[in-house]
Design an enzyme around this catalytic site. Structure first.
Site, PDB file in Angstrom:
ATOM      1  N   SER A 535       0.862  -1.167   0.023  1.00 14.30           N
ATOM      2  CA  SER A 535      -0.220  -0.068  -0.015  1.00 14.30           C
ATOM      3  C   SER A 535       0.945   1.136   0.083  1.00 14.30           C
ATOM      4  O   SER A 535       1.814   1.377  -0.902  1.00 14.30           O
ATOM      5  CB  SER A 535      -0.871  -0.039   1.346  1.00 14.30           C
ATOM      6  OG  SER A 535      -2.038   0.869   1.025  1.00 14.30           O
ATOM      7  N   ASP A 620     -10.037  -3.967  -5.233  1.00 22.70           N
ATOM      8  CA  ASP A 620      -9.324  -2.800  -4.432  1.00 22.70           C
ATOM      9  C   ASP A 620     -10.116  -1.504  -4.596  1.00 22.70           C
ATOM     10  O   ASP A 620      -9.733  -0.911  -5.543  1.00 22.70           O
ATOM     11  CB  ASP A 620      -7.841  -2.988  -4.654  1.00 22.70           C
ATOM     12  CG  ASP A 620      -6.853  -2.320  -3.451  1.00 22.70           C
ATOM     13  OD1 ASP A 620      -7.756  -1.357  -2.556  1.00 22.70           O
ATOM     14  OD2 ASP A 620      -5.923  -2.571  -3.318  1.00 22.70           O
ATOM     15  N   HIS A 655      -8.384  -4.894  -1.119  1.00 22.11           N
ATOM     16  CA  HIS A 655      -7.062  -4.304  -0.676  1.00 22.11           C
ATOM     17  C   HIS A 655      -6.481  -5.197   0.306  1.00 22.11           C
ATOM     18  O   HIS A 655      -5.126  -5.049   0.236  1.00 22.11           O
ATOM     19  CB  HIS A 655      -7.224  -2.702   0.028  1.00 22.11           C
ATOM     20  CG  HIS A 655      -6.130  -2.329   0.279  1.00 22.11           C
ATOM     21  ND1 HIS A 655      -5.350  -1.525  -0.835  1.00 22.11           N
ATOM     22  CD2 HIS A 655      -5.437  -1.528   1.496  1.00 22.11           C
ATOM     23  CE1 HIS A 655      -4.241  -1.113  -0.214  1.00 22.11           C
ATOM     24  NE2 HIS A 655      -4.445  -0.915   1.141  1.00 22.11           N
TER      25      HIS A 655
END
Length: 684
Positions: A535, A620, A655
């Site tokens: 991320s 995501d 995610h």
């Protein structure tokens, strides 16, 4: 740098060459999810990556089976008693998801099943539990679940013990809170950019929801909760650097929310409650936060309780009938601490002490202790060499009772590991903590192949954590290191502020300094260091590769935030507007220049990049699948990497990756096989 030995060469035609569009050299067309060519491209890339990695399949299987052999597959959660019942979860040895149970407090043999997530997952590729909420009278269960991975949740209600699940609402946020009337539930909803922007209430007998609070500012998110005293429902609206709290009496949930104190730009505050008093943790004229107290009848009038300190950051406060538990962070040692304050009848502090640490450095946090009157605190302890354990600390006797520990099996046990903390010197002279864990018989005897991990954003803290999967790497002679770079919160609030906005480049320079410190300390082999970031950590690694592409032999970027400028220029995307105070608003020329200067996709060039393994997820909503896909395509077109550039897109998750634990562990095995290959340790 030494080149890695080749892995299997793919016989599949390059998807990049096949799908490239001359009129779109930046691959922006991948952002059109409805274009069937997008899915075809990602599936072709997955096939190519699978073939490229096929020679590592025996290693992947060995890593996966080794992981299973090291852990207890049948897992019982820690039992938590409430007023009438005791609650816990059980995960069967062959199950992906837990089953939630309860029994009457005095009758452990009378088990009742609350929620069977394993059964509910049987019809879906993905299932994620958002929140699980028991009504105050313990007669109703409410929960939210996401069945796609896009973080849109459905609300379910079930009468206990034997009612059927009833779906009440769809497309809401994950959070739930019961009012104390046993009828009313509070939940959040998103706006068009998937920002939690409003709070709603709904009752068991009237399923028409009512909006009770709406936040118009696109940089603010709303959240909700309830004080441990059960007296107040708390609605918080906050940006990255400003917050505001609103209260509703928990017994009267139809009462309009009342603002504690109107927001003040740059001031963050949070509220806790004991009968007669509110406790306000805030950073007004106190960058490391201070604690004030207010009379419950006049909550806007704050009086000092604990002063601001230069060497500690106050991170949290938990209230009990007898006093407070404060979470603090020591700046010098980058160590979390728990501090106990007890009050006498005149509200004078009669006890002020710190709870002992199980290890240094370590993670220490207040566990699930719902009883407002309890002086037996449940604590969760963990370090790089200490598997997670839960203990009960009796504040009256100081006796500690072990409640539960994570069992570890296999040939490499925690006592055979050692952790060291070294300090890197950054480009501006700042000292950067770096944690290293490895086998005790190897660390320091000679430089080891090393995996360096970092995050460095949002003030998130990388306190030590134990990983079963990591044991597979450690046993094979790999060291694992964590760079506690600026932008995270590892050394308190100043550490965060020194790595955001105009100071963001510090994060990348710190990461490279950590890498160099591992080499100069002779702990790591400079030719065999791989980088890992997920991320915002993917941004950290991606930007570091652009600054020094030969610093690492390989890099893993998991759901990486790498198209920073283009994302921040699109306010219609989820999260964008709320991120302006983290990265900057590109409508401002100075902010745009700063972002452009480090955004990984905007700074690619024909450099000798290392082998790269990228991972993305189709659903995501935080870092869209197209960010790693575009980075993959453009790195492939450059053709200057010293090894393969790979991309795997999970077409059924979001995610956080796969929701089922066995699939998630297989994904980790694939990733770790790539890392071991890159480090020259790919023997089975």
């Amino acid at each position: 740098m030494k080149a890695q030995p080749p892995i299997h060469s793919s016989n599949i035609e390059s998807p990049v060459a096949r799908f490239a569009r001359a009129d779109d050299p930046d691959w922006h067309w991948l952002e059109n999810r409805d274009d069937p060519e997008v899915r075809r491209f990602l599936e072709a890339v997955n096939a190519q990556s699978d073939e490229t990695l096929s020679s590592l399949e025996p290693l992947m299987e060995a890593l996966y089976q080794g992981h299973l052999a090291r852990r207890e597959l049948a897992v019982d959660g820690l039992k938590t008693p409430l007023a009438r019942y005791t609650y816990w979860s059980e995960t069967a040895a062959d199950a992906d998801y837990p089953v939630w149970w309860r029994h009457p407090n005095q009758h452990p043999d009378q088990r009742e099943c609350l929620l069977d997530l394993e059964q509910r997952s049987s019809e879906h590729h993905y299932l994620e539990l958002g929140d699980l909420a028991i009504s105050p009278d313990e007669g109703w269960l409410a929960w939210t679940e996401d069945r796609r991975g896009d973080e849109f949740f459905e609300l379910y209600l079930r009468r206990l013990p034997d009612g059927e699940p009833h779906r009440m609402l769809t497309d809401i946020g994950p959070e739930l809170t019961w009012a104390e009337d046993n009828r009313t539930l509070l939940f959040t909803r998103y706006d068009a950019t998937q920002r939690p922007s409003s709070v709603w209430r709904v009752t068991r007998d009237d399923e028409t929801p009512t909006c009770i609070f709406e936040e118009p500012d696109p940089e603010f998110w709303v959240g909700l909760g309830k004080t441990r005293s059960k007296a107040w429902l708390v609605l918080e609206t906050a940006s990255k650097d400003t917050s505001e709290c609103h209260l509703i009496p928990a017994l009267s949930p139809a009462t309009p929310p009342s603002c504690i104190r109107p927001r003040e730009n740059g001031v963050e505050y949070s509220i806790e409650h004991r009968p007669g008093h509110f406790y306000i943790l805030h950073n007004r004229a106190a960058p490391h936060f201070r604690l004030d107290v207010a009379d419950e009848r006049n909550p806007a009038h704050w009086q000092p309780l604990l002063d601001h300190r230069q060497d500690h950051t106050l991170e949290g406060v938990d209230a009990f009938d007898w006093g407070l538990v404060l979470t603090e962070r020591d700046h010098e040692q980058a160590q979390v601490l728990l501090r106990v304050l007890a009050f006498d009848a005149r509200h004078t502090i009669g006890e002020d002490r710190y709870l002992p640490l199980a290890d240094t450095p370590c993670s220490l946090m207040l566990g699930d202790t719902p009883d407002f009157f309890s002086r037996r605190l449940r604590l969760r302890e963990e370090s790089f060499t200490l598997p997670a354990r839960w203990v009960e600390h009796d504040l009256d006797s100081d006796e500690r009772k072990l409640l539960k520990r994570m069992p570890i099996h296999g040939s490499l046990l925690p006592e055979a590991l050692v952790c060291r903390r070294i300090w890197a010197i950054a480009h501006d002279g700042e000292r950067i903590p770096v944690s290293v864990v490895a086998r005790a018989d190897l660390l320091g005897t000679h430089p080891l192949p090393t995996l360096l991990y970092g995050y460095g954003a949002y003030g998130e803290v990388l306190d030590p954590w134990f990983s079963v999967a990591r044991l597979e790497l450690l046993e094979r002679g790999v060291a694992f290191a964590v760079a506690h770079v600026r932008g995270g919160g590892d050394r308190g609030e100043p550490w965060y502020l020194a790595g955001k906005l105009e100071h963001k480049e510090n994060s990348f320079r710190d990461f490279l300094a950590a890498r160099d410190a591992l080499v100069t300390s002779e702990l790591a082999d400079g030719h065999r260091i791989a980088a890992y970031g997920a991320s915002a950590g993917g941004l950290l690694v991606g930007a570091s590769l652009n600054l020094d592409p030969e610093a690492f032999c390989a890099a893993v970027l998991d759901v990486p935030f790498v198209d920073v400028l283009r994302t921040m220029e699109n306010p219609d995307l989820p999260l964008t507007t709320a991120e302006y105070t983290e990265w900057g608003n590109p409508d401002e020329p100075d902010a745009r220049r700063r972002i452009h200067a480090y955004s990984p996709l905007d700074n690619l060039a024909a450099r000798p990049y290392p082998s790269v393994f990228l991972q993305g997820s189709w659903h995501d909503s935080r870092v869209p699948y197209w960010e790693p896909a575009k980075l993959y395509a453009r790195l492939s077109e450059l053709g200057t990497a010293r090894g393969p550039v790979l991309l795997r897109t999970d077409m059924t998750s979001g995610h956080g990756g796969a929701s089922g634990r066995f699939k998630a562990w297989r994904d980790v095995a694939r990733q770790d096989a790539f890392i071991l290959w890159a480090l020259g340790k790919d023997e089975q």
